[in-house]
Design a protein around this motif. Sequence first.
Motif, PDB file in Angstrom:
ATOM      1  N   LEU B 155      58.835  36.880   9.538  1.00  0.00           N
ATOM      2  CA  LEU B 155      58.585  36.540  10.936  1.00  0.00           C
ATOM      3  C   LEU B 155      57.913  37.712  11.643  1.00  0.00           C
ATOM      4  O   LEU B 155      56.893  37.556  12.322  1.00  0.00           O
ATOM      5  N   LEU B 156      58.490  38.905  11.476  1.00  0.00           N
ATOM      6  CA  LEU B 156      57.940  40.099  12.137  1.00  0.00           C
ATOM      7  C   LEU B 156      56.538  40.410  11.634  1.00  0.00           C
ATOM      8  O   LEU B 156      55.645  40.747  12.409  1.00  0.00           O
ATOM      9  N   PHE B 159      54.173  38.089  13.272  1.00  0.00           N
ATOM     10  CA  PHE B 159      53.886  38.555  14.636  1.00  0.00           C
ATOM     11  C   PHE B 159      52.841  39.658  14.612  1.00  0.00           C
ATOM     12  O   PHE B 159      51.893  39.668  15.399  1.00  0.00           O
ATOM     13  N   PHE B 162      49.409  38.403  13.850  1.00  0.00           N
ATOM     14  CA  PHE B 162      48.855  37.725  15.027  1.00  0.00           C
ATOM     15  C   PHE B 162      48.389  38.770  16.040  1.00  0.00           C
ATOM     16  O   PHE B 162      47.282  38.701  16.563  1.00  0.00           O
ATOM     17  N   PHE B 163      49.250  39.752  16.295  1.00  0.00           N
ATOM     18  CA  PHE B 163      48.934  40.776  17.283  1.00  0.00           C
ATOM     19  C   PHE B 163      47.649  41.518  16.940  1.00  0.00           C
ATOM     20  O   PHE B 163      46.771  41.698  17.785  1.00  0.00           O
ATOM     21  N   THR B 167      44.927  39.445  19.446  1.00  0.00           N
ATOM     22  CA  THR B 167      45.018  39.934  20.821  1.00  0.00           C
ATOM     23  C   THR B 167      43.986  41.044  21.060  1.00  0.00           C
ATOM     24  O   THR B 167      43.476  41.639  20.105  1.00  0.00           O
TER      25      THR B 167
END
Lengths: 324, 299
Positions: B155-156, B159, B162-163, B167
């Motif tokens: 999960l981390l 993240f 994705f980051f 972003t």
Amino acid sequence: MNPKKISLFFLLSGFVFLPPLFVNTPYAYIIRILGITGLYVVLALGLNLTLGLAGLFDLGFMAFYAIGAYTSAILSIHGWNFWAATAVAVAVTVFVRFLLGASVLRLRGDYLAIATLGFGEMTRIFFNNCDSLTNGPKGLPAVGQSMGLVQIYHFTFTDNLHFYYLILATAILGAVFSMRLENSRIGRAWTAIREDEIAAELTGVAVTKFKILAFSVSAVFAAVAGSIFVHWENFVTPESFTFWESVLVVSMIVVGGMTSIAGAVTGALLISALPQILQVVLGGTFIHYRYLIFGVALVLVIIFRPQGLVPSSRRQLELQRIED
Amino acid sequence: MFVQQLINGLALGSIYALIALGYTLVYGILLMVNFAHSEIFMLGAFFALGALSLSWVSGLPAFMQLLLALLLAMFASAVTGALIERVAYKPLRHASRLAPLISAIGVSIFLQNLVFLFVTNQSVPFPRIVPLWHLELGNSQISSLQILVIAVSFLLMGFLRFFIQKTSLGKAMRATAGDRMMAEFSGIPTERIISLAFLIGGALGGAAALLNGMYYGSIKYNMGFLVGIKAFTAAVLGGIGNVTGAVLGGLLIGILESLGAGYIPGGSEWKDIFSFAVLILVLLVRPEGLLGERVSEKV
């Protein structure tokens, strides 16, 4: 004689003539502390050739101290005399270090540091697990075995003072050897490599060859110190050669002044002898805080005084020129 | 047996991967080995234990305890990481490459002894938090803890991916890693991006510390060193500076270690040698790692 030589002369005479005065006094422990410090001086001088002069960052130097110590101990147990055992220990240690150097020295600085760290830990785990050869964590000599004595002609080294003088002689020999090396063609080649590897290569310095040479020669120091250590202590376990011991020697050189021989000696005295003497003088739990203090000292020195406490004259000139 | 070792290795490897990401993020931008990262991981474990022993946390249901401990450990480790950068590395930005490494060793010694002297020098039991059960998969089984470790890690890592990819901050980070001077010229506040790398690395280290504590059931002041070396090996194996590589390297090292311990006679005694041997071999054979690019030396 210039003032520098005079002070060196007095310092040396102090190390030669003062320790016997402590025998049979409550301060006899100082002889032992000085002896241990002397071994660190020899190690620091050895590592100074790789880390200081050639700029190769080695975090596993204790592995070679261990290899020297174990080789010498095993031979000594099998009846070899000290001098022969030491000679073979030096040969074995230099050979192993040559092999390691030939394979890892083409790595960049920080990779080299990690690779040597890995080798250092592997060596310790090997000595710890290889029971048949090293008696594992219980150490050598095993029950029923004994180490040989250290003798010159008919004189036998028995107490701390004898070993102190043996170590002092080794340290002086090592310092003179280092100085001669530093000011030779080889030493200049090492300095060139440290300052700018590519420029050195382009001016015709055989970079890899000289790196391997620096690496191998420093093993001589480690092996001799290791051999003396086991014969003095009469005992060796893998626990004497942890990663933190390697870090201690690195700290000595950084704090004392990288590339400087006087710096390596000062660093060893400051980091090995001072805390132990302070411990006796101040008493209590001071000794527990010493690594805490080393950690902070290492950061402070590298930030505020990167040339170390006793920088080499060449290094000092370089740094001054940049500041001007 | 093989599947069982694979499962064990996967759980172990997820933890290594999380820590390896901390090494790789920093290396990608600063080209330095953050030697103190292993102590951030160690401190993270003590932060997590501290969070769990807070009176208002220990009364909560297991899920909430876990979440709070995770967030607190991640936060505290992230702050520690950034703080170390500010104090010990930033003043050395223009020094030689070995200077920050020596400084990092200093920090590492300091932190380890701080815990040794002022917290405890013993190994401390770590609560499991979640109930323990096993899921049978043919001849092998997977425990609830292993599922948790693998799930939280992935999960981390999701993240993080994705980051970094989606972003604008992530984009700025990639730009800084690619060419710091160019990024600075394009208006990216690179010093803040560097802090961000240490924050994220620290946070992942803190998460890994909580999972590791739950998985093994005890923590100690010197636990960081060995795990840190293995995670660093993982980062190098995957190609240091490469985020996907760090995850891949972490999983591989974890699986290799469990298979070695399971299949080689007397393997568990020698298992710590494997990672060192792998490290040296990778550095010799393919120093740029599995997914890394070969970078030529700049004059």
